[in-house]
Design a protein around this motif. Sequence first.
Motif, PDB file in Angstrom:
ATOM      1  N   LEU A  42       1.133  -1.347  -0.186  1.00 17.54           N
ATOM      2  CA  LEU A  42       0.179   0.100   0.071  1.00 17.54           C
ATOM      3  C   LEU A  42       1.166   1.197  -0.087  1.00 17.54           C
ATOM      4  O   LEU A  42       1.797   1.406   0.785  1.00 17.54           O
ATOM      5  CB  LEU A  42      -1.026  -0.111   1.425  1.00 17.54           C
ATOM      6  CG  LEU A  42      -1.746   0.988   1.347  1.00 17.54           C
ATOM      7  CD1 LEU A  42      -2.722   1.335   0.149  1.00 17.54           C
ATOM      8  CD2 LEU A  42      -2.399   1.227   2.792  1.00 17.54           C
ATOM      9  N   THR A  43       0.645   2.067  -1.074  1.00 20.05           N
ATOM     10  CA  THR A  43       1.646   3.344  -0.959  1.00 20.05           C
ATOM     11  C   THR A  43       0.917   4.504  -0.920  1.00 20.05           C
ATOM     12  O   THR A  43       1.396   5.293  -0.415  1.00 20.05           O
ATOM     13  CB  THR A  43       2.187   3.390  -2.524  1.00 20.05           C
ATOM     14  OG1 THR A  43       1.138   3.384  -3.528  1.00 20.05           O
ATOM     15  CG2 THR A  43       3.162   2.201  -2.837  1.00 20.05           C
ATOM     16  N   ARG A  44      -0.458   4.699  -1.232  1.00 17.63           N
ATOM     17  CA  ARG A  44      -1.163   6.139  -0.935  1.00 17.63           C
ATOM     18  C   ARG A  44      -2.481   5.702  -0.414  1.00 17.63           C
ATOM     19  O   ARG A  44      -3.034   4.870  -1.017  1.00 17.63           O
ATOM     20  CB  ARG A  44      -0.971   6.963  -2.086  1.00 17.63           C
ATOM     21  CG  ARG A  44       0.559   7.475  -2.365  1.00 17.63           C
ATOM     22  CD  ARG A  44       0.654   8.746  -3.237  1.00 17.63           C
ATOM     23  NE  ARG A  44       0.068   9.868  -2.596  1.00 17.63           N
ATOM     24  CZ  ARG A  44       0.863  10.499  -1.585  1.00 17.63           C
ATOM     25  NH1 ARG A  44       2.086   9.995  -1.493  1.00 17.63           N
ATOM     26  NH2 ARG A  44       0.456  11.461  -0.939  1.00 17.63           N
ATOM     27  N   ILE A  45      -3.014   6.582   0.260  1.00 19.01           N
ATOM     28  CA  ILE A  45      -4.690   6.561   0.505  1.00 19.01           C
ATOM     29  C   ILE A  45      -5.140   7.852  -0.053  1.00 19.01           C
ATOM     30  O   ILE A  45      -4.702   8.821   0.190  1.00 19.01           O
ATOM     31  CB  ILE A  45      -4.756   6.641   2.115  1.00 19.01           C
ATOM     32  CG1 ILE A  45      -4.188   5.437   2.778  1.00 19.01           C
ATOM     33  CG2 ILE A  45      -6.229   6.810   2.548  1.00 19.01           C
ATOM     34  CD1 ILE A  45      -2.726   5.289   3.056  1.00 19.01           C
ATOM     35  N   ARG A  46      -6.138   7.862  -0.679  1.00 22.03           N
ATOM     36  CA  ARG A  46      -6.947   8.858  -1.568  1.00 22.03           C
ATOM     37  C   ARG A  46      -8.246   9.148  -1.134  1.00 22.03           C
ATOM     38  O   ARG A  46      -9.017   8.262  -1.047  1.00 22.03           O
ATOM     39  CB  ARG A  46      -6.604   8.574  -3.075  1.00 22.03           C
ATOM     40  CG  ARG A  46      -5.373   8.548  -3.734  1.00 22.03           C
ATOM     41  CD  ARG A  46      -5.494   8.216  -5.056  1.00 22.03           C
ATOM     42  NE  ARG A  46      -3.978   8.081  -5.493  1.00 22.03           N
ATOM     43  CZ  ARG A  46      -3.909   7.825  -6.995  1.00 22.03           C
ATOM     44  NH1 ARG A  46      -4.752   7.633  -7.878  1.00 22.03           N
ATOM     45  NH2 ARG A  46      -2.645   7.462  -7.427  1.00 22.03           N
ATOM     46  N   ILE A  47      -8.576  10.264  -0.825  1.00 20.82           N
ATOM     47  CA  ILE A  47      -9.827  10.505  -0.250  1.00 20.82           C
ATOM     48  C   ILE A  47     -10.547  11.875  -0.971  1.00 20.82           C
ATOM     49  O   ILE A  47      -9.695  12.610  -0.912  1.00 20.82           O
ATOM     50  CB  ILE A  47     -10.004  10.959   1.144  1.00 20.82           C
ATOM     51  CG1 ILE A  47      -9.051   9.857   2.277  1.00 20.82           C
ATOM     52  CG2 ILE A  47     -11.221  11.228   1.684  1.00 20.82           C
ATOM     53  CD1 ILE A  47      -9.144  10.289   3.594  1.00 20.82           C
ATOM     54  N   PRO A  48     -11.537  11.707  -1.616  1.00 20.66           N
ATOM     55  CA  PRO A  48     -12.433  12.611  -2.323  1.00 20.66           C
ATOM     56  C   PRO A  48     -12.622  13.637  -1.547  1.00 20.66           C
ATOM     57  O   PRO A  48     -13.204  13.478  -0.484  1.00 20.66           O
ATOM     58  CB  PRO A  48     -13.594  11.866  -3.026  1.00 20.66           C
ATOM     59  CG  PRO A  48     -13.158  10.362  -3.033  1.00 20.66           C
ATOM     60  CD  PRO A  48     -12.332  10.222  -1.763  1.00 20.66           C
ATOM     61  N   LEU A  49     -12.434  15.031  -1.714  1.00 26.24           N
ATOM     62  CA  LEU A  49     -12.786  16.037  -0.864  1.00 26.24           C
ATOM     63  C   LEU A  49     -14.151  16.359  -0.923  1.00 26.24           C
ATOM     64  O   LEU A  49     -14.797  16.636  -2.225  1.00 26.24           O
ATOM     65  CB  LEU A  49     -12.230  17.287  -1.272  1.00 26.24           C
ATOM     66  CG  LEU A  49     -10.557  17.172  -0.820  1.00 26.24           C
ATOM     67  CD1 LEU A  49      -9.869  18.469  -1.122  1.00 26.24           C
ATOM     68  CD2 LEU A  49     -10.303  16.985   0.531  1.00 26.24           C
ATOM     69  N   GLN A  50     -15.032  16.192  -0.230  1.00 20.10           N
ATOM     70  CA  GLN A  50     -16.546  16.458  -0.175  1.00 20.10           C
ATOM     71  C   GLN A  50     -17.093  17.095   0.943  1.00 20.10           C
ATOM     72  O   GLN A  50     -16.533  17.093   2.166  1.00 20.10           O
ATOM     73  CB  GLN A  50     -17.293  15.141  -0.303  1.00 20.10           C
ATOM     74  CG  GLN A  50     -16.929  13.909   0.557  1.00 20.10           C
ATOM     75  CD  GLN A  50     -17.297  12.687   0.291  1.00 20.10           C
ATOM     76  OE1 GLN A  50     -18.436  12.188   0.195  1.00 20.10           O
ATOM     77  NE2 GLN A  50     -16.459  11.716   0.148  1.00 20.10           N
ATOM     78  N   SER A  51     -18.214  17.803   0.749  1.00 22.68           N
ATOM     79  CA  SER A  51     -18.718  18.413   1.808  1.00 22.68           C
ATOM     80  C   SER A  51     -19.691  17.392   2.518  1.00 22.68           C
ATOM     81  O   SER A  51     -20.551  16.684   2.353  1.00 22.68           O
ATOM     82  CB  SER A  51     -19.690  19.538   1.433  1.00 22.68           C
ATOM     83  OG  SER A  51     -20.582  20.180   2.407  1.00 22.68           O
ATOM     84  N   ILE A  52     -19.397  17.150   3.979  1.00 22.89           N
ATOM     85  CA  ILE A  52     -19.960  16.387   5.084  1.00 22.89           C
ATOM     86  C   ILE A  52     -20.867  17.187   5.709  1.00 22.89           C
ATOM     87  O   ILE A  52     -20.099  17.929   6.658  1.00 22.89           O
ATOM     88  CB  ILE A  52     -18.855  15.529   5.629  1.00 22.89           C
ATOM     89  CG1 ILE A  52     -18.199  14.719   4.667  1.00 22.89           C
ATOM     90  CG2 ILE A  52     -19.763  14.513   6.560  1.00 22.89           C
ATOM     91  CD1 ILE A  52     -18.710  13.709   3.878  1.00 22.89           C
ATOM     92  N   ASP A  53     -22.080  16.998   5.604  1.00 23.74           N
ATOM     93  CA  ASP A  53     -22.960  17.807   6.339  1.00 23.74           C
ATOM     94  C   ASP A  53     -23.398  17.270   7.811  1.00 23.74           C
ATOM     95  O   ASP A  53     -23.633  17.942   8.904  1.00 23.74           O
ATOM     96  CB  ASP A  53     -24.239  18.022   5.768  1.00 23.74           C
ATOM     97  CG  ASP A  53     -24.004  18.971   4.500  1.00 23.74           C
ATOM     98  OD1 ASP A  53     -23.576  20.078   4.586  1.00 23.74           O
ATOM     99  OD2 ASP A  53     -24.289  18.383   3.445  1.00 23.74           O
ATOM    100  N   TYR A  54     -23.129  15.999   8.015  1.00 21.70           N
ATOM    101  CA  TYR A  54     -23.557  15.216   9.045  1.00 21.70           C
ATOM    102  C   TYR A  54     -22.556  13.957   9.201  1.00 21.70           C
ATOM    103  O   TYR A  54     -22.388  13.307   8.358  1.00 21.70           O
ATOM    104  CB  TYR A  54     -25.013  14.872   8.961  1.00 21.70           C
ATOM    105  CG  TYR A  54     -25.288  13.737  10.015  1.00 21.70           C
ATOM    106  CD1 TYR A  54     -25.687  14.251  11.430  1.00 21.70           C
ATOM    107  CD2 TYR A  54     -25.519  12.483   9.731  1.00 21.70           C
ATOM    108  CE1 TYR A  54     -26.150  13.342  12.374  1.00 21.70           C
ATOM    109  CE2 TYR A  54     -26.116  11.724  10.851  1.00 21.70           C
ATOM    110  CZ  TYR A  54     -26.078  11.928  12.149  1.00 21.70           C
ATOM    111  OH  TYR A  54     -26.626  11.150  13.088  1.00 21.70           O
TER     112      TYR A  54
END
Length: 278
Positions: free
Chosen positions: A163-175
Amino acid sequence: MNLSEIYYPHSVQELIVIMERQKNIQIVAGATSFGYIQEPRYLSFEPSIACIRNVPELKTIHKTERMISFGAACSLSELESVYPFEKNPAREVLRATANSAVRNIATIGGHLMYQKRFLALWPLLACLDTELEFKGPSGTSIKNIWYLTNEEGLPTLESRRILTRIRIPLQSIDYLFIRRTGGGIFPDGDGAYLVSACSIERNSISNFKLVIAGQRAYRDYDAEQKIVSSPYPLTERVFQSALRMYSESLLRTNFWNTELFVPLISQALDNLQRSSIL
């Protein structure tokens, strides 16, 4: 006593070359869980060990308009000020994983690749559609985080890949709803985390995820789709229908305690109804 040859690669490419040459190799970074993954009383080691703690490519954090990615050798402490851990309750979960001394050493890659169970941050990252980048002698691949589970929801790891990288989409989390149940999480307790994340757009639920993870991982896609695109707040009919779907699917797993988790799911949905999002 068998002696192991220890390698300190300076790049991912050098690591891959080592993996090609050494068929039985143990990859370590923080090594905080190394003793726990072994069953015998006395520690045993592979003939070759590669320490990736100081590979520069695995220590960087990149952020674009749409995504944030961290190298798998980033320590948990290094993630406290970046998405999604910069705010509570996600930061509270990160800090609850271990004391500050351990968080300074333990890596996000080791946390996700722990092979005995799913640790505290796994369900949160699963709710955020996290993608994992793997590299090995056979090439590079990008997989959804659910790639680390089998059909029964148990952890599964692929050999000969790192495992080389962890990618997380930037999103608006309202709750964001997070609850812990049971006893210990690490190294092999009966505890689990239930995490629910929701986004709202124009009085409608645009995204909804609910994940339970501990000894196994659980998610009901059909129940989520029942909620997505529904008006916000949820109607009583949608609320009860989704809750019934979760109850039935938990029962079918023949693993999760429905008397414990159905009320927690109901609480997550009820708190969503009561939250001042709009």
